[in-house]
Design an enzyme around this catalytic site. Structure first.
Site, PDB file in Angstrom:
ATOM      1  N   GLU A  28       0.799  -1.228   0.000  1.00 43.95           N
ATOM      2  CA  GLU A  28       0.000   0.000   0.000  1.00 43.95           C
ATOM      3  C   GLU A  28       0.834   1.282   0.000  1.00 43.95           C
ATOM      4  O   GLU A  28       0.628   2.169   0.840  1.00 43.95           O
ATOM      5  CB  GLU A  28      -0.996  -0.014   1.167  1.00 43.95           C
ATOM      6  CG  GLU A  28      -2.037  -1.098   1.003  1.00 43.95           C
ATOM      7  CD  GLU A  28      -3.260  -0.963   1.898  1.00 43.95           C
ATOM      8  OE1 GLU A  28      -3.240  -0.137   2.828  1.00 43.95           O
ATOM      9  OE2 GLU A  28      -4.243  -1.701   1.676  1.00 43.95           O
TER      10      GLU A  28
ATOM     11  N   GLU B 172      -5.297  -8.646  -0.035  1.00 40.89           N
ATOM     12  CA  GLU B 172      -6.090  -8.330   1.157  1.00 40.89           C
ATOM     13  C   GLU B 172      -7.532  -8.078   0.750  1.00 40.89           C
ATOM     14  O   GLU B 172      -7.787  -7.475  -0.291  1.00 40.89           O
ATOM     15  CB  GLU B 172      -5.588  -7.064   1.883  1.00 40.89           C
ATOM     16  CG  GLU B 172      -4.308  -7.248   2.638  1.00 40.89           C
ATOM     17  CD  GLU B 172      -3.889  -6.001   3.409  1.00 40.89           C
ATOM     18  OE1 GLU B 172      -4.764  -5.232   3.857  1.00 40.89           O
ATOM     19  OE2 GLU B 172      -2.683  -5.798   3.549  1.00 40.89           O
TER      20      GLU B 172
HETATM   21  C1  BGP Z   1      -4.839  -2.309   4.912  1.00 37.64           C
HETATM   22  C2  BGP Z   1      -3.487  -2.604   5.509  1.00 37.64           C
HETATM   23  C3  BGP Z   1      -3.470  -3.682   6.519  1.00 37.64           C
HETATM   24  C4  BGP Z   1      -4.726  -3.800   7.364  1.00 37.64           C
HETATM   25  C5  BGP Z   1      -6.002  -3.547   6.592  1.00 37.64           C
HETATM   26  C6  BGP Z   1      -7.214  -3.365   7.482  1.00 37.64           C
HETATM   27  O1  BGP Z   1      -4.888  -0.996   4.472  1.00 37.64           O
HETATM   28  O2  BGP Z   1      -2.575  -2.986   4.489  1.00 37.64           O
HETATM   29  O3  BGP Z   1      -2.291  -3.571   7.272  1.00 37.64           O
HETATM   30  O4  BGP Z   1      -4.627  -3.154   8.546  1.00 37.64           O
HETATM   31  O5  BGP Z   1      -5.922  -2.423   5.779  1.00 37.64           O
HETATM   32  O6  BGP Z   1      -7.188  -2.078   7.996  1.00 37.64           O
HETATM   33  P1  BGP Z   1      -7.527  -1.694   9.497  1.00 37.64           P
HETATM   34  O7  BGP Z   1      -6.581  -2.475  10.324  1.00 37.64           O
HETATM   35  O8  BGP Z   1      -7.284  -0.228   9.589  1.00 37.64           O
HETATM   36  O9  BGP Z   1      -8.943  -2.057   9.706  1.00 37.64           O
END
Ligand code: BGP
Length: 467
Positions: A165, A367
């Site tokens: 990201e 993801e």
């Molecule tokens: C993405 C990231 C992850 C993870 C996910 C969920 O943007 O790459 O590291 O955290 O989001 O986000 P959050 O933990 O803020 O709910």
């Protein structure tokens, strides 16, 4: 497009799951690990930091055994740079490397393909203190770190992701800049240096391990116009180019996206190119693309009257608007999670189709998932039908995208086990496996498969034929 019968998932489809080092490992100061920027994270009262996380560092074998029980074909994790090279560019920490050695071995022993992200938001603190990614020396440090990883792990890890990201780190910089939020010129210089670092790692891996594959892992999402008003369509195009395509254009085409570049010129934040950067970016070609997909966004034409930016906090998926570029819109066709993230399975199909049409490369969903306040019930189980419903609807759209001709090679939901959210601590859970702890109370740390674990196991067993 409607199909009488959607195409089946390919027989070698990588049904996987994801995590990242600082959100899951814990052991923040053990066995020689140096500090990363995430170790400075000071959450609001009542929200945990990242020091213990899910204690995966001490439960690794048990966790991999659970991955095997689930039937995972791939596990996407990240390597903690400061565990491997505590000061970022100094001595190598043998104990840190040994952890990833053991992890790779354990995965392979269970027939699980390791997919390693080299950098996921956790810059070594020592590098951060010397200017972080804005300092060109960090590119050299990353190049050295890449060599250490490829030399030690390249015989077993054949799928790599360079940077997680990168676009989020520019658009939503508080994910990894403790204390001070850089201004746009610095952020775009950081980003440029990350592009160069990725290109160097890509070329290096191809030279050292021609059988290995590497690509970026940005957060990509289709951006919808609020209406068919052509001005709204331009705004959607603005934001999709600036937020998404720029990051894949540089990685795949070796040049900046023209709309994003025009934006950077207008805002006075074009990066400085080092000697040879343009040639390097053009030479490095990814083998596949990681795509983190959570939610689409809907935007409208900007008014450019000082009100385009919303006065509220945002996060990775909450669009805030930007003066003269776009305004945040609404979409009555969609609902949102309790954390305000839009739920849009069809939007994932659209996103995948757009990525496939633009770049023509294999895609791995690195993801996608649902954050929720799961609870351990008196019966000793965690019932998460909402997560099953969310994933089922996204898998159906993934299958339709495959039917559309998208070369989708795998799907790694976020996350394999519960872990610390980037902003909302341990309360916001994503895992197939519940971890028995809460924000403040490190209870038994027991690993408890949720209902979604059992459901996903069946999906994997049937290769997606029964969702
Ligand atoms: C993405 C990231 C992850 C993870 C996910 C969920 O943007 O790459 O590291 O955290 O989001 O986000 P959050 O933990 O803020 O709910």
């Amino acid at each position: 497009m409607f199909y009488k019968e959607p195409k089946p998932f390919p027989s070698d489809f990588l049904w996987g799951a994801s995590t990242s080092s600082y959100q899951v490992e814990g052991a923040w100061n053990e066995d020689g690990k140096g500090m990363s920027v995430q170790d400075l994270h000071t959450p609001p009262a009542g929200i945990t930091d990242f020091k213990i996380a899910s204690d995966h560092y001490h439960h690794m074998e048990e966790d991999v055994a659970l991955m095997a029980e689930l039937g995972l074909k791939a596990y996407r994790f990240s390597i903690s740079w400061s565990r491997v090279i505590p000061q970022g560019d100094g001595e190598v920490n043998e104990a840190g490397l040994a952890f990833y050695d053991r992890l790779a071995d354990a995965l392979i022993a269970h027939g699980i393909t390791p997919v390693a992200t080299m950098f996921h938001f956790d810059l070594p603190l020592a590098l951060h203190e010397r200017g972080g990614w804005a300092n060109r020396a960090t590119v050299d440090a990353f190049e050295r770190y890449a060599r250490v990883l490829f030399e030690r792990l390249g015989d077993r890890i054949k799928m790599w992701l360079t940077i997680n990201e990168q676009n989020v780190m520019v658009i939503h910089p508080n994910a990894m800049n403790p204390g001070r939020l850089p201004e746009a010129p610095e952020l775009y210089q950081q980003s440029h240096n990350m592009f160069v670092a990725s290109a160097k790692a890509t070329l290096m891996l191809h030279e050292m391990w021609p059988d290995a594959k590497i690509g970026p892992a940005p957060n990509i999402t289709a951006i919808y116009p609020q209406s068919c008003d052509p001005a709204d369509v331009v705004a959607a195009d603005n934001w999709e180019s600036i937020r998404c395509w720029n990051y894949l254009d540089v990685a795949c085409f070796g040049r900046y996206n023209p709309i994003a570049w025009a934006y950077m010129e207008e805002k006075g934040c074009t990066p400085v190119f080092g000697k040879g950067d343009a040639e390097l970016l053009a030479a490095a070609k990814p083998d596949y693309l990681g795509v983190n997909y959570y939610a689409t966004a809907t935007v409208a034409a900007p008014k450019n009257d000082g009100t385009d930016r919303t006065a509220r906090a945002g996060d990775q998926q909450v669009m805030l608007g930007e003066e003269g570029v776009y305004r945040s819109g609404t979409n009555d066709h969609l609902t949102a999670t309790e954390y305000g993230w839009i739920i849009d399975p069809i939007g994932m199909r659209t996103t995948l189709r757009r990525v496939a049409s633009r770049y023509g490369l294999p895609i791995l969903i690195t993801e996608n998932g649902l954050g929720a306040r799961d609870t351990l019930e008196a019966d000793g189980h965690v019932h998460d039908p909402y997560r099953i419903d969310y994933l089922r609807r996204h898998f159906e759209q993934a299958q339709l995208a495959i039917s559309d001709g998208v070369n989708l090679i795998g799907y790694c939901p976020w996350s394999f086990m519960d872990l610390v959210s980037t902003h909302q601590g341990y309360g916001k859970r994503y895992g197939f496996v519940y971890i028995d702890r809460d924000e403040e109370d490190i209870r038994s740390m027991a690993r408890i498969p949720k209902d979604s674990f059992t459901w996903y196991k069946h999906v994997v067993e049937t290769n997606g034929a029964e969702l």
